[in-house]
Design an enzyme around this catalytic site. Structure first.
Site, PDB file in Angstrom:
ATOM      1  CG  PHE A 135      -2.012   0.895   1.481  1.00  0.00           C
ATOM      2  CD1 PHE A 135      -2.909   1.179   0.494  1.00  0.00           C
ATOM      3  CD2 PHE A 135      -1.271   2.029   2.015  1.00  0.00           C
ATOM      4  CE1 PHE A 135      -3.840   2.303   0.685  1.00  0.00           C
ATOM      5  CE2 PHE A 135      -2.110   3.455   1.724  1.00  0.00           C
ATOM      6  CZ  PHE A 135      -3.446   3.359   1.629  1.00  0.00           C
ATOM      7  CG  ASP A 219       5.854   3.761   1.098  1.00  0.00           C
ATOM      8  OD1 ASP A 219       5.960   3.873   2.164  1.00  0.00           O
ATOM      9  OD2 ASP A 219       5.254   3.726   1.321  1.00  0.00           O
ATOM     10  CE  LYS A 248       0.529   5.643   7.534  1.00  0.00           C
ATOM     11  NZ  LYS A 248      -0.444   6.365   8.346  1.00  0.00           N
TER      12      LYS A 248
END
Length: 403
Positions: A135, A219, A248
Site C-alpha cells: 500500500f 516507502d 506519518k
C-alpha cells in the site's frame, strides 16, 4: 444515529464510517463529544508519536505560527533548512544526500515514481517493481503501485509499467531484468497486516537493483521516524537505499511528508521537474524539528524497543491470539480466526482504539511515550475484548484455527 453522524452523512464525502466524534486528547487518551475516554493505541494510524497535545508539539506549533507559517516554495526558511539537515543526518545519507519536503506520504511516493522515471527514461527503463500486498497511497500514481484490486479497479487504467513481485526471493530474482527502473517497497507492510518480508529479501533487492542499474526506493511512510525502534527500518536491515519516503510520525501529527535521496539519485531532479506550494512550509518544518529533536534528546527509540517487546510478551496467551508481527511500536497481533473487526468494535466499546487492517490482524501503533500504566490499561481492555469475541466464536472454528 447521533446528530453528528447525520451531519457527516449530509456534508462529508461518503468514504468510510467514522467511529466517534472526538473532541480532545491528552497523552495516550482521547475523549469524544460525550465525554467518553479512550486509550488510543492506533495513534492516528502511526502518526501521533508523542501522543496528543504534547507540550513540545503545542509549543512548536504556537511559536512558529506567531512568526511565520507559510511562504511558498519561492523562499526558504531556517526551519526548513534545519529539518533537511536533520533528516540527512538521521538517515545517514552523507553529504550527497538531498531532501524534498512534501505534505503527505502519498505525495512523497508520487515523487518517488518521478524519481524512478527520471532514472529510467533516458535508457528506456520503464518498469517499477512492487510487492504483493503493498500500500503506497491513494493518489493515482501511488495507487498504481498498490496491487490490491479493491483499491485500484475503480480507477483503472493505472500507470503502465508496474510489475508485482511475490513475497519470496525466488520471485524477486525472476522479476529483475534490465527493463527495471526501480523497485519501490515497504520494509514492513502496515496495511497488509504488519507483514515483514522473508529473511534476506531486502538485502537481495539491494543487490539485484545494483546489478541491474535500478534504484531501490523504500516507502517508510509508516515505519520511518523511529516507529520500528530505529530512525528508519532499513537501518535494521543493514542496507542503504537510493531513496526513502516518509510521513506519518515525522511531525507528530502535523501534516508533513518527505523524500530523502542518497548518492547519485540526488542528482536526478532539476529545476522545473517537481515542487509543492505547501511543501516544507515553516510551520510544518518547525514542528517536525521539535518532535524529532525531542525523540532524540529523550532517547525515545529505546522506549519504543522496550515497550514493543513488553507488548508482544503481554498479548501472548490472550484469547484468540496466535502471535505478533512487526517491530518496535508497529505491532500486528494475529488472531486464530478472522474476527479482527469484531475485536476492534468490542475494544472501542470498552474505551480502546485499535485497528483491523485485515480480517485476522489487529494493528497497534501507540505513542513512543507509553509506559507501564498505558500498557497495563491496554492489556486489560484488549484482553477483555478478545474474551468477549472468543465467547461468541464457534468453538470448533477456534480450535481448528489454532491447530
Amino acid at each position: 444515529m447521533n446528530i453528528w453522524q447525520d451531519d457527516a452523512s449530509r456534508d462529508l464525502m461518503s468514504l468510510g464510517g467514522r467511529l466517534a466524534l472526538l473532541a480532545r486528547g491528552e497523552g495516550s487518551h482521547v475523549w469524544d463529544a460525550d465525554g467518553t475516554r479512550y486509550l488510543d493505541f492506533l495513534g492516528g494510524i502511526a502518526v501521533n508519536c508523542l501522543g496528543h497535545a504534547h507540550p513540545v508539539f503545542v509549543d512548536a506549533v504556537s511559536t512558529q505560527a506567531a512568526t511565520l507559517s507559510h511562504i511558498s516554495n519561492y523562499f526558504a526558511s531556517a526551519a526548513q533548512l534545519e529539518l533537511a539537515a536533520r533528516l540527512k543526518r538521521l538517515a545517514g545519507t552523507g553529504e550527497r544526500g538531498r531532501v524534498f519536503l512534501a505534505n503527505s506520504g502519498g505525495e512523497a511516493n508520487e515523487m518517488a515514481i518521478k524519481l524512478a522515471r527520471l532514472h529510467g527514461n533516458p535508457t528506456g527503463r520503464t518498469t517499477i517493481l512492487v510487492v504483493d500486498g503493498a500500500f503506497h497511497g491513494r493518489t493515482m500514481g501511488a495507487l498504481s503501485l498498490t496491487p490490491k484490486p479493491a483499491y485500484r479497479e475503480p480507477f483503472e487504467p493505472a500507470l503502465p509499467g508496474i510489475r508485482t513481485v511475490q513475497h519470496s526471493i525466488e520471485s524477486l530474482e525472476a522479476a529483475f531484468d534490465d527493463t527495471v527502473a526501480a523497485m519501490i517497497v515497504e520494509p514492513i507492510q502496515g496495511e497488509a497486516g504488519v507483514v515483514s518480508h522473508p529473511d534476506g529479501f531486502l538485502q537481495r533487492a539491494r543487490e539485484l537493483a545494483t546489478a541491474h542499474g535500478a534504484l531501490l526506493i523504500l516507502d517508510e511512510v509508516q515505519t520511518g521516524a523511529g516507529r520500528t525502534g530505529e530512525w528508519f527500518a532499513f537501518q535494521r536491515e543493514g542496507i542503504v537505499p537510493d531513496a526513502v519516503t516518509m510521513a506519518k510520525s515525522i511531525a507528530g501529527g502535523f501534516p508533513l511528508g518527505a523524500m530523502i535521496t542518497f548518492g547519485d539519485a540526488s542528482d536526478l531532479f532539476y529545476p522545473g521537474t517537481h515542487n509543492s506550494t505547501f511543501g516544507g512550509n515553516p510551520l510544518a518544518s518547525a514542528t517536525a524539528n521539535a518532535v524529532l529533536g525531542f525523540i532524540e534528546e529523550q532517547d525515545l527509540l529505546a522506549n519504543v524497543n522496550a515497550r514493543g517487546a513488553q507488548l508482544r510478551e503481554g498479548v501472548s496467551g490472550l484469547p484468540l491470539v496466535t502471535g505478533t508481527r512487526g517491530a518496535g511500536l508497529l505491532v500486528g497481533i494475529t488472531l486464530a480466526v478472522p474476527v479482527a473487526g469484531a475485536v476492534r468494535a468490542a475494544a472501542q466499546r470498552r474505551g480502546l482504539i485499535v485497528n483491523a487492517p485485515t480480517d485476522d490482524v489487529i494493528r497497534i501503533a501507540p505513542a513512543y511515550t507509553i509506559g507501564d500504566a498505558e500498557i497495563a490499561e491496554f492489556l486489560d481492555l484488549f484482553g477483555a475484548s478478545l474474551a468477549e469475541v472468543a465467547a461468541t466464536t464457534a468453538p470448533t472454528a477456534t480450535t481448528e484455527a489454532q491447530k
